[in-house]
Motif scaffolding. Structure first.
Motif, PDB file in Angstrom:
ATOM      1  N   LYS A 249       0.814  -1.212   0.000  1.00  0.00           N
ATOM      2  CA  LYS A 249       0.000   0.000   0.000  1.00  0.00           C
ATOM      3  C   LYS A 249       0.843   1.255   0.000  1.00  0.00           C
ATOM      4  O   LYS A 249       0.521   2.233  -0.680  1.00  0.00           O
ATOM      5  CB  LYS A 249      -0.919   0.012   1.227  1.00  0.00           C
ATOM      6  CG  LYS A 249      -2.110  -0.914   1.139  1.00  0.00           C
ATOM      7  CD  LYS A 249      -3.038  -0.664   2.327  1.00  0.00           C
ATOM      8  CE  LYS A 249      -4.289  -1.485   2.256  1.00  0.00           C
ATOM      9  NZ  LYS A 249      -5.197  -1.236   3.386  1.00  0.00           N
ATOM     10  N   ALA A 250       1.925   1.243   0.735  1.00  0.00           N
ATOM     11  CA  ALA A 250       2.749   2.448   0.858  1.00  0.00           C
ATOM     12  C   ALA A 250       3.263   2.915  -0.487  1.00  0.00           C
ATOM     13  O   ALA A 250       3.403   4.114  -0.744  1.00  0.00           O
ATOM     14  CB  ALA A 250       3.899   2.192   1.817  1.00  0.00           C
ATOM     15  N   ASN A 251       3.560   1.935  -1.355  1.00  0.00           N
ATOM     16  CA  ASN A 251       4.091   2.272  -2.672  1.00  0.00           C
ATOM     17  C   ASN A 251       3.081   2.094  -3.785  1.00  0.00           C
ATOM     18  O   ASN A 251       3.442   2.147  -4.962  1.00  0.00           O
ATOM     19  CB  ASN A 251       5.339   1.434  -2.947  1.00  0.00           C
ATOM     20  CG  ASN A 251       6.488   1.829  -2.053  1.00  0.00           C
ATOM     21  OD1 ASN A 251       6.946   2.971  -2.097  1.00  0.00           O
ATOM     22  ND2 ASN A 251       6.944   0.917  -1.213  1.00  0.00           N
ATOM     23  N   LYS A 252       1.812   1.871  -3.410  1.00  0.00           N
ATOM     24  CA  LYS A 252       0.718   1.779  -4.381  1.00  0.00           C
ATOM     25  C   LYS A 252       0.996   0.719  -5.434  1.00  0.00           C
ATOM     26  O   LYS A 252       0.851   0.973  -6.638  1.00  0.00           O
ATOM     27  CB  LYS A 252       0.457   3.153  -5.013  1.00  0.00           C
ATOM     28  CG  LYS A 252       0.019   4.207  -4.023  1.00  0.00           C
ATOM     29  CD  LYS A 252      -0.025   5.580  -4.648  1.00  0.00           C
ATOM     30  CE  LYS A 252       1.364   6.136  -4.853  1.00  0.00           C
ATOM     31  NZ  LYS A 252       1.353   7.547  -5.307  1.00  0.00           N
ATOM     32  N   ARG A 253       1.426  -0.440  -4.964  1.00  0.00           N
ATOM     33  CA  ARG A 253       1.762  -1.511  -5.886  1.00  0.00           C
ATOM     34  C   ARG A 253       0.998  -2.785  -5.570  1.00  0.00           C
ATOM     35  O   ARG A 253       0.733  -3.086  -4.405  1.00  0.00           O
ATOM     36  CB  ARG A 253       3.265  -1.809  -5.820  1.00  0.00           C
ATOM     37  CG  ARG A 253       4.130  -0.767  -6.466  1.00  0.00           C
ATOM     38  CD  ARG A 253       5.585  -1.154  -6.392  1.00  0.00           C
ATOM     39  NE  ARG A 253       6.448  -0.133  -6.989  1.00  0.00           N
ATOM     40  CZ  ARG A 253       7.754  -0.117  -6.868  1.00  0.00           C
ATOM     41  NH1 ARG A 253       8.371  -1.069  -6.190  1.00  0.00           N
ATOM     42  NH2 ARG A 253       8.447   0.845  -7.434  1.00  0.00           N
TER      43      ARG A 253
END
Length: 126
Positions: A74-78
């Motif tokens: 989630k932090a890197n939207k991946r």
């Protein structure tokens, strides 16, 4: 608008592994469901796996359970698709897709997804 960019495709031999990555321009209500689909020329696009980005729940095409794993960062939207024990029939263009909402019963319906990546080729040789 959400832009999706896939990466990680390539060529492997039967039994090999690949991990695909899909990076979203943003994680928001419009990306409540992130899914992987695949398609071969002349065939319909088929759902591979989906993850509900809020709860982390996952669903898979019945034929792929146990070999493919979808996950997210989630932090890197991946979103990732780990593919193991690959077979020649897994050869396809793999697409990342996003939509606001889907369910365990509906996630494979292509028309639900307004956002698509450009696709990444996976080739499995025997």
């Amino acid at each position: 608008q959400v832009q999706l960019v896939e990466s990680g495709g390539g060529s492997v031999q039967t039994g090999g592994s690949l991990t695909l990555s899909c990076t979203a321009s943003r994680y928001a209500s419009s990306t409540g469901c992130m899914a992987w689909f695949r398609q071969n020329p002349g065939k319909e696009r088929e759902g591979v796996a989906v993850i509900f980005t809020s709860a982390g729940s996952t669903y898979y095409a019945d034929s792929l359970k146990g070999r493919f794993t979808i996950s997210q960062d989630k932090a890197n939207k991946r979103v990732f698709l780990q593919m193991n024990s690959l077979k020649p029939e897994d050869t396809a263009i793999y697409y990342c897709a996003a939509t606001t909402f889907c369910s365990g019963d509906s996630w494979q319906q292509i028309q639900l997804y307004p956002y698509w990546g450009q696709g990444t080729q996976v080739t499995v040789s025997s």
